[in-house]
Design an enzyme around this catalytic site. Structure first.
Site, short mmCIF file in Angstrom:
data_model
loop_
_atom_site.label_atom_id
_atom_site.label_comp_id
_atom_site.label_asym_id
_atom_site.label_seq_id
_atom_site.Cartn_x
_atom_site.Cartn_y
_atom_site.Cartn_z
N GLY A 16 0.83 -1.20 0.00
CA GLY A 16 0.00 0.00 0.00
C GLY A 16 0.86 1.24 0.00
O GLY A 16 2.06 1.20 0.26
N ARG A 17 0.23 2.37 -0.29
CA ARG A 17 0.95 3.63 -0.38
C ARG A 17 0.07 4.73 0.21
O ARG A 17 -1.13 4.80 -0.04
CB ARG A 17 1.26 3.93 -1.86
CG ARG A 17 2.10 5.16 -2.12
CD ARG A 17 2.44 5.26 -3.60
NE ARG A 17 3.32 4.19 -4.03
CZ ARG A 17 4.63 4.31 -4.10
NH1 ARG A 17 5.21 5.47 -3.77
NH2 ARG A 17 5.37 3.30 -4.51
N GLY A 18 0.69 5.57 1.03
CA GLY A 18 -0.04 6.65 1.68
C GLY A 18 0.60 7.99 1.42
O GLY A 18 1.49 8.13 0.58
N ARG A 19 0.14 8.99 2.20
CA ARG A 19 0.61 10.36 2.01
C ARG A 19 2.09 10.50 2.33
O ARG A 19 2.80 11.31 1.72
CB ARG A 19 -0.22 11.30 2.89
CG ARG A 19 0.01 12.77 2.65
CD ARG A 19 -1.15 13.60 3.17
NE ARG A 19 -1.40 13.40 4.57
CZ ARG A 19 -1.06 14.27 5.52
NH1 ARG A 19 -0.45 15.40 5.18
NH2 ARG A 19 -1.33 14.05 6.78
N PHE A 20 2.57 9.72 3.30
CA PHE A 20 3.95 9.91 3.76
C PHE A 20 4.90 8.77 3.38
O PHE A 20 6.11 8.91 3.55
CB PHE A 20 3.98 10.07 5.28
CG PHE A 20 3.24 11.28 5.77
CD1 PHE A 20 3.48 12.53 5.22
CD2 PHE A 20 2.29 11.16 6.76
CE1 PHE A 20 2.80 13.65 5.66
CE2 PHE A 20 1.61 12.27 7.22
CZ PHE A 20 1.86 13.52 6.66
N GLY A 21 4.38 7.66 2.89
CA GLY A 21 5.29 6.56 2.61
C GLY A 21 4.62 5.35 2.00
O GLY A 21 3.48 5.41 1.53
N LYS A 40 6.79 -0.40 7.03
CA LYS A 40 6.25 0.90 6.67
C LYS A 40 7.42 1.88 6.53
O LYS A 40 8.07 2.23 7.52
CB LYS A 40 5.27 1.37 7.75
CG LYS A 40 4.57 2.68 7.47
CD LYS A 40 3.60 2.98 8.63
CE LYS A 40 2.84 4.27 8.42
NZ LYS A 40 1.91 4.52 9.55
N ASP A 135 -7.93 8.44 17.23
CA ASP A 135 -8.31 8.47 15.81
C ASP A 135 -8.58 7.06 15.29
O ASP A 135 -8.14 6.69 14.20
CB ASP A 135 -7.22 9.15 14.98
CG ASP A 135 -7.69 9.49 13.56
OD1 ASP A 135 -8.92 9.63 13.36
OD2 ASP A 135 -6.85 9.59 12.65
#
Length: 331
Positions: A16-21, A40, A135
């Site tokens: 997977g890929r997110g906003r920071f890494g 991660k 959160d």
């Protein structure tokens, strides 16, 4: 430091890929078992402000404090260099709760109860340590290959104490507690509100508070007018609705604690005694046993007499879950 990571782990496919890494599957090259993990990798220069950096610094420390809980994502190693920080954690290849909710099918009460039990166990463990997640959302409620729940993403987590409450607007639309949005100091029960919202969504298929956009959703959350539309909740038990009222309670002082939710088995009245026939495997170092257990279980009691130091059985909502036991098939 990246070289140290490569000495101990072999990075494989991207998960997977997110906003920071990026999150990769990896396996250990330092042990003969070649156990699989998730890595991660966060690009530090993408962190836009001091708050993001503080969250990144805090998460590994908090995860190490919580490593004893089987329902919290375990951090195994941390590697850092000039450009990246790499967090090696449990591999959760069973998807997340968001995926399960996206199918559009509402959960049965026993299935919802089983997930709530594990989620609340993780929250209660955090609160005993003095940590609030703040959160929780379906995206960071993960499942491993055996279907065991793992609470993840502690970047917004905060420490609290008897005389030390938290502040700051942290959370996600639909799930955030009203006291957070109202700008007040608040306590750890914000996590219980979130768990209640998640339970509502599992049973109803829709959130209890929503609007056209974040602003209207937040207004609905602050009003806290909890309803149970008869068309949706016709088949939901009174016990489940009563638990929802006590978890999604606008007055935080009257809201249940995580420990209280743990003992509130709302589905017990649906079928108090249930016959089970479960095939399970007990996995210990150099030991593999597979057997069949059957019988009538009084769900108010511990189902089997086992040494709690080795195996901790829980029975909730017609589902039997064991630490160190993998339920392979339920007939």
């Amino acid at each position: 430091m990246y070289e140290s990571l490569q000495q101990n782990y072999q990075l494989c496919e991207e998960l997977g890929r997110g906003r920071f890494g990026v999150v990769y599957c990896c396996f250990s090259t330092a042990s003969q078992s070649h156990a699989s993990f998730a890595c991660k990798s966060i690009y530090k220069h993408s962190l836009s402000d001091a708050t993001d950096r503080r969250c990144l610094d805090a998460e590994p420390k908090i995860l190490r404090l919580l490593s004893a809980c089987p329902n919290i994502l375990r951090l195994h190693d941390v590697y850092e260099d000039d450009d990246h920080i790499h967090l090696v954690t449990d591999l959760c290849d069973g998807g997340d709760l968001f995926d399960r909710l996206s199918s559009g099918n509402r959960f049965s009460e026993p299935d919802a109860a089983a997930i709530l039990k594990q989620l609340t166990a993780a929250i209660a463990f955090c609160h005993r340590i003095g940590v609030a997640h703040r959160d929780i959302k379906p995206d960071n409620i993960l499942f491993d290959s055996r279907g065991r729940l793992k609470l993840a993403d502690f970047g917004s987590a905060e420490f609290f104490g008897v005389e030390s409450e938290m502040s700051g607007v942290v959370g996600t639309p639909y799930y955030v507690a009203p006291e957070v949005l109202m700008g007040r100091d608040y306590g750890e029960k914000v996590d219980v509100w979130i768990a209640g919202v998640i339970l509502y969504i599992m049973l109803a298929g829709v959130p209890p508070f929503y609007g056209d956009g974040a602003a209207e959703t937040f207004e609905a959350v602050v009003r806290g007018n909890l309803r149970f539309p008869s068309k949706i909740f016709r088949s939901v038990s009174p016990e489940a609705k009563d638990l929802l009222r006590k978890m999604i309670c606008r007055d935080a002082s009257r809201r249940l604690s995580a420990e209280q939710v743990l003992i509130a088995d709302f589905s017990a009245s649906v079928d108090h005694k249930r016959r089970i026939d479960v095939r399970f495997e007990v996995i210990q170092p150099e030991l593999y046993i597979e057997t069949v257990v059957g019988g009538v279980v009084d769900e108010s009691l511990t189902p089997f007499c086992l040494d709690e130091n080795d195996i901790a059985p829980l029975c909730f909502g017609g589902v039997v879950a064991f630490d160190h036991l993998s339920i392979c098939d339920k007939l």
